[in-house]
Design an enzyme around this catalytic site. Structure first.
Site, PDB file in Angstrom:
ATOM      1  N   GLY A 291       1.145  -1.066  -0.238  1.00 20.11           N
ATOM      2  CA  GLY A 291      -0.335  -0.109  -0.478  1.00 20.11           C
ATOM      3  C   GLY A 291       0.885   1.454  -0.061  1.00 20.11           C
ATOM      4  CG  MET A 293       8.693   1.603   2.091  1.00 21.20           C
ATOM      5  SD  MET A 293       8.983   0.297   3.245  1.00 21.20           S
ATOM      6  CE  MET A 293      10.322   1.003   4.116  1.00 21.20           C
ATOM      7  CD  GLU A 319       3.146   3.476   4.275  1.00 16.19           C
ATOM      8  OE1 GLU A 319       4.418   3.361   4.881  1.00 16.19           O
ATOM      9  OE2 GLU A 319       2.510   2.765   4.292  1.00 16.19           O
ATOM     10  CE1 TYR A 404       2.417  -4.232   9.147  1.00 18.85           C
ATOM     11  CE2 TYR A 404       1.455  -2.037   9.189  1.00 18.85           C
ATOM     12  CZ  TYR A 404       2.534  -3.294   8.333  1.00 18.85           C
ATOM     13  OH  TYR A 404       3.017  -3.583   7.421  1.00 18.85           O
ATOM     14  CG  MET A 579       2.415  -8.926  -2.038  1.00 17.58           C
ATOM     15  SD  MET A 579       3.826  -9.397  -1.932  1.00 17.58           S
ATOM     16  CE  MET A 579       4.364  -7.591  -0.974  1.00 17.58           C
TER      17      MET A 579
HETATM   18  N1  BES Z   1       6.384  -0.835   5.949  1.00 14.95           N
HETATM   19  C1  BES Z   1       5.205  -0.948   5.773  1.00 14.95           C
HETATM   20  C2  BES Z   1       5.541  -1.976   4.574  1.00 14.95           C
HETATM   21  C3  BES Z   1       6.384  -3.002   4.622  1.00 14.95           C
HETATM   22  C4  BES Z   1       6.325  -3.682   5.745  1.00 14.95           C
HETATM   23  C5  BES Z   1       7.435  -3.515   3.444  1.00 14.95           C
HETATM   24  C6  BES Z   1       6.928  -4.991   5.930  1.00 14.95           C
HETATM   25  C7  BES Z   1       8.149  -4.362   3.705  1.00 14.95           C
HETATM   26  C8  BES Z   1       8.138  -5.529   4.977  1.00 14.95           C
HETATM   27  C9  BES Z   1       3.829  -0.109   5.209  1.00 14.95           C
HETATM   28  O1  BES Z   1       4.373   1.304   5.960  1.00 14.95           O
HETATM   29  C10 BES Z   1       2.943  -0.640   5.547  1.00 14.95           C
HETATM   30  O2  BES Z   1       2.574  -0.993   6.983  1.00 14.95           O
HETATM   31  N2  BES Z   1       2.227  -0.718   4.501  1.00 14.95           N
HETATM   32  C11 BES Z   1       0.768  -1.166   5.111  1.00 14.95           C
HETATM   33  C12 BES Z   1      -0.062   0.633   5.220  1.00 14.95           C
HETATM   34  C13 BES Z   1      -1.357  -0.121   5.593  1.00 14.95           C
HETATM   35  C14 BES Z   1      -1.102  -0.667   7.363  1.00 14.95           C
HETATM   36  C15 BES Z   1      -2.040   1.052   5.978  1.00 14.95           C
HETATM   37  C16 BES Z   1       0.814  -1.590   3.394  1.00 14.95           C
HETATM   38  O3  BES Z   1       0.973  -1.341   2.591  1.00 14.95           O
HETATM   39  O4  BES Z   1      -0.754  -2.167   3.036  1.00 14.95           O
HETATM   40 ZN    ZN Z   2       3.993   0.920   7.958  1.00 11.46          ZN
END
Ligand code: BES
Ligand code: ZN
Length: 629
Positions: A291, A293, A319, A404, A579
């Site tokens: 979603g 980064m 983010e 999360y 994904m």
């Molecule tokens: N840092 C993460 C994405 C991530 C986590 C990449 C672990 C690789 C390994 C990013 O901040 C994230 O949490 N993205 C979520 C957002 C959502 C929870 C609002 C996403 O991509 O869905």
């Molecule tokens: Zn995150």
């Protein structure tokens, strides 16, 4: 989010030929769990990198980054003779002392999946910076090279990185651990007409020669190294915020993310100054596997949240929140991920509440709690803990909703126990005290004990706190988010199911995305064709342009073999690579006997457009093998 295989590292036998009596770094012989960071082979307890100077050229024909990196470092143990760096699929050409240009001896060990190959370098006597001439490979797991046809304008190629968690090593040789921070500079050469951006200060100007310089003056961990190159337009949307996007996404994104400046203000009020200068957003092509980064100064964002009504902009809040939780105070190891993601999910909710109101925040909380409970039901106990470091994990689930949402509900529980004002002050001080540091769960617990539990031993019993961090499941002290808006929907659904209400009598005019999502998730899992058709006719789900609503509807359509939606399903899976939105759809098809062939067929066609990480995630789901297709 099964992204990372958690595995033991065995001896790197290729290093045996090193001269005897030399100090062979611990990292090479130790087993994973006894290492300071199980996901890195670097000897960062002996020597740490402090600054990188990158000089890279993007070769879109060969899909390779080519150039050099100069590494400055500091010995923590003066007797250290070797530096071990993480690499994966890199071609190393030459290693030399940056001052004298004299060659240094080096050894690239054989690959230890999923960690890659340790690169061991003999350091120069005078501790001069080292220079590595190298190139990445087309299969780099941290890069996606897109052909012009895979972009919105269709005219130019596109490149972007995704380094978290352990993919920076596939495009830069470095100590790939969140325990180490460094500053960096970079010079990137791209084809004329294209623009390069990085997780650094970005210039609004397009360089006619295609040469871009970057500077990141604040020390960051390796997983925040980021780059993107493409036909990117630029628009400043407020005092501290600008958007980089392919032209067709620029205006829609400017509208969708208009609240970003308010979000920054809201977060600063709560947790202190934003420490990174400007905050820009890069809208990526739809194949971006996440979603968002939190690359510092420049969050990478999926276009799938551009819904037209700002209803999915909590992703920006998320983010942005990482600019405090994650980028400023960082998890020292990936098994402490909840320190990044749990804190961030909590702050995300606080921002959303300030910017969009309490109702929206609670609806999102309720959706997340439902999701978490569902996910937890299928997880072994070891993976239901916030801190997964103390247990010997052999599974791949380092990342899940646990870090999360359980993390978020833990912080919310503490907030409610001690009161908002007190908890806000605590977090504010936490960010100040640990700014630009990496910490573990137990360091956090000690800090919590000293600064909050000691003041409120009754309200925050240590036992309960430990249960949250180290125990499985959800403690029953959890505050359950409840909202009338969802209660109304539950009532309508049961009235409809018992024949007291027709679908067209349900008043949906003012429903938000969150209410639609609740509606779809509250429907019975099993619905007959007539009912699916009636729902589709009444609410046009198959054509929904909201990627989240469409996702939930397509899932329901697969589960109920609702053929009229398959056409949309095929288009959806061929146009999005995030994904979270695609993996569950493939999983559902593979679970449904007569849809397995369809799933495989769609995947065979869509796969080349997916990011390497998305391919890695879906391949096992559909039992894909290159030769079989
Ligand atoms: N840092 C993460 C994405 C991530 C986590 C990449 C672990 C690789 C390994 C990013 O901040 C994230 O949490 N993205 C979520 C957002 C959502 C929870 C609002 C996403 O991509 O869905
Ligand atoms: Zn995150």
């Amino acid at each position: 989010m099964r992204l990372l295989a958690f595995c033991f590292v065995v001896l790197l036998s290729a290093c045996h030929s090193l001269p005897k009596n030399n100090h062979v770094p611990n990292a090479i012989n130790d087993r994973t769990l006894t290492r300071p960071d199980p996901h890195s082979m670097a000897n960062f307890e002996d020597v740490v990198i402090t600054h990188l100077s990158l000089e890279l050229k993007t070769d879109f024909d060969d899909k390779e980054l080519k150039g050099q990196v100069i590494i400055q470092y500091k010995k923590l143990k003066p007797e250290t003779e070797y530096m071990v760096l993480d690499t994966r699929d890199l071609k190393i050409r030459r290693v030399s002392a940056a001052d004298s240009n004299q060659s240094l001896s080096w050894k690239l060990a054989s690959s230890q999946p999923p960690l890659g190959s340790a690169l061991q370098i003999k350091l120069p006597e005078n501790s001069a910076p080292i220079k590595i001439d190298y190139q990445s490979r087309p299969q780099a797991t941290g890069l996606q090279w897109l052909t012009p046809l895979q972009t919105a304008t269709g005219k130019h190629p596109f490149l972007f990185s995704q380094s978290q968690a352990i993919h920076a090593r596939s495009w830069i040789p470095l100590q790939d651990t969140p325990a180490v921070r460094f500053t960096y500079q970079a010079q990137i050469e791209v084809p004329k007409g294209l623009r390069a951006v990085m997780s650094a200060k970005n210039s609004p100007e397009l360089n006619p020669e295609g040469v871009y310089s970057f500077d990141m003056p604040q020390p960051i961990p390796s997983y925040l190294m980021a780059i993107a190159v493409g036909d990117l337009a630029y628009k400043k949307i407020s005092e501290h915020v600008a958007i980089f996007a392919e032209q067709p996404f620029l205006e829609p994104a400017a509208y969708e993310f208009a609240k970003t400046e308010d979000m920054i203000e809201a977060t600063e009020e709560l947790y202190g100054d934003y420490q990174w200068g400007d905050y820009d957003l890069l809208v990526l092509p739809p194949s971006f596997p996440f979603g968002g980064m939190e690359n510092p100064r420049l969050s990478f964002i999926t276009p799938t949240v551009i819904a037209g009504d700002r209803s999915l902009d909590s992703l920006i809040a998320h983010e942005l929140a990482h600019s405090w939780s994650g980028n400023l105070v960082t998890n020292a190891r990936w098994c402490d991920l909840w320190l990044n993601e749990g804190f961030t999910s909590y702050i995300e909710a606080r921002i959303t509440e300030k910017v969009h109101g309490q109702e929206r925040m609670i609806m999102e909380a309720a959706l997340n709690l439902q999701g978490l409970q569902k996910e937890m039901a299928d997880l072994p106990e070891a993976e239901q803990r916030l801190s997964t470091c103390e247990v010997e994990l052999d599974s791949e689930d380092v990342f899940s909703g646990v870090a999360y949402d359980k993390g978020r509900f833990f912080l919310e529980w503490m907030e409610k126990q001690v009161g908002r004002a007190e908890f806000d002050a605590f977090l504010n001080q936490y960010f100040a005290d640990f700014a630009f540091q990496s910490i573990t769960s137990s360091q956090f617990l000690t800090y919590l004990q000293d600064n909050l539990i000691s003041k409120y031993p009754q309200k925050l019993p240590l036992e309960t706190v430990k249960e949250w961090i180290y125990g499985p499941g959800l403690p029953d002290v959890l505050y359950v988010p409840v909202t009338d808006r969802f209660e109304v929907i539950n009532d309508r659904i049961s009235a409809w199911q018992t024949g007291r209400l027709r679908l067209d009598e349900i008043k949906t005019e003012d429903w938000t995305t969150q209410e639609w999502l609740h509606f779809l998730r509250a429907l019975p899992e099993s619905l007959d064709q007539k009912t699916m058709q009636a729902l589709d006719r009444a609410f046009h789900f198959s054509e929904s342009q909201n990627s989240e609503i469409a996702h939930d509807w397509l899932l329901l359509s697969i589960q109920n073999r609702y053929q009229p939606a398959y056409d949309r399903l095929i288009r959806y899976l061929n146009s999005i690579g995030r994904m979270k939105l695609i993996v569950p759809l493939y999983e559902a098809m593979m679970k449904t006997d007569d849809l397995q062939q369809l799933g495989k067929r769609i995947y065979a066609k869509a796969r080349p457009g997916y990011h390497p990480l998305a391919q890695q995630a879906v391949d096992p789901v559909v039992n894909y093998s290159e030769s079989g297709h």
